[in-house]
Scaffold this motif. Structure first.
Motif, PDB file in Angstrom:
ATOM      1  N   HIS A  69       0.858  -1.185   0.000  1.00  0.00           N
ATOM      2  CA  HIS A  69       0.000   0.000   0.000  1.00  0.00           C
ATOM      3  C   HIS A  69       0.893   1.235   0.000  1.00  0.00           C
ATOM      4  CE1 HIS A  69      -3.176   2.808   1.099  1.00  0.00           C
ATOM      5  NE2 HIS A  69      -4.048   1.838   0.809  1.00  0.00           N
ATOM      6  N   ARG A  70       0.529   2.229  -0.769  1.00  0.00           N
ATOM      7  CA  ARG A  70       1.386   3.411  -0.867  1.00  0.00           C
ATOM      8  C   ARG A  70       1.265   4.348   0.332  1.00  0.00           C
ATOM      9  NH1 ARG A  70      -0.644   8.263  -2.636  1.00  0.00           N
ATOM     10  NH2 ARG A  70      -2.852   8.206  -3.178  1.00  0.00           N
TER      11      ARG A  70
ATOM     12  N   ASN B 290      -3.838   3.028  -4.946  1.00  0.00           N
ATOM     13  CA  ASN B 290      -3.140   2.929  -3.663  1.00  0.00           C
ATOM     14  C   ASN B 290      -2.131   1.793  -3.578  1.00  0.00           C
ATOM     15  OD1 ASN B 290      -4.098   5.161  -2.177  1.00  0.00           O
ATOM     16  ND2 ASN B 290      -6.076   4.160  -2.015  1.00  0.00           N
TER      17      ASN B 290
ATOM     18  N   VAL C  46       1.460  -0.187  -5.040  1.00  0.00           N
ATOM     19  CA  VAL C  46       2.711  -0.141  -5.803  1.00  0.00           C
ATOM     20  C   VAL C  46       3.331  -1.533  -5.726  1.00  0.00           C
ATOM     21  CG1 VAL C  46       3.162   2.329  -5.485  1.00  0.00           C
ATOM     22  CG2 VAL C  46       4.045   0.683  -3.825  1.00  0.00           C
TER      23      VAL C  46
END
Length: 130
Positions: free
Chosen positions: A37-38, A95, A97
């Motif tokens: 999650h970013r 959201n 990466v």
């Protein structure tokens, strides 16, 4: 042609008058990919993809408005983990990466769906049992 009706076809991809087609969202990640999650400290392996938001309105409204994602994008189901626990997460593409850490995910459900891990990805089992 007596007694038969004739239907007209609309070419694939053509919009019908007065009907706006939704934008086509392209999934950036695939089943088996390891992502993080970013914004929040968790990572996971993707086990399902929805082309657009497909959860409850109640779930969506519970997200703070200033970080609430657009519904017209892929959403991913993850076998997720953080420092404290393993769980299932539902996350918008915006959201996520790619996780390049090469570390495996420690989630108890992984072995039921995936059989190996190599090159930063999990490989689906050829067959699985419930």
């Amino acid at each position: 042609m007596i007694g038969k009706s004739v239907a007209t076809a609309t070419p694939a991809g053509a919009a019908l008058p007065g009907i706006k087609a939704p934008p086509i969202a392209h999934a950036r990640f695939a089943i088996g990919d390891v992502v993080r999650h970013r914004l929040f400290e968790f990572r996971g392996v993707i086990f399902d993809v929805d082309p657009v938001f497909a959860n409850s309105e109640e779930w969506y409204e519970a997200i703070p408005e200033d970080i609430r994602p657009d519904k017209e994008q892929p959403f991913y189901h993850l076998f997720a983990e953080n420092a404290e626990s393993s769980y299932i997460a539902y996350v918008s593409q915006h959201n996520l990466v790619r996780d390049d850490s090469e570390e495996m995910i420690d989630h108890p459900a992984i072995d039921g769906l995936f059989d190996s891990y190599a090159d930063g990805r999990y490989r689906l089992r050829r067959e699985h049992r419930h």
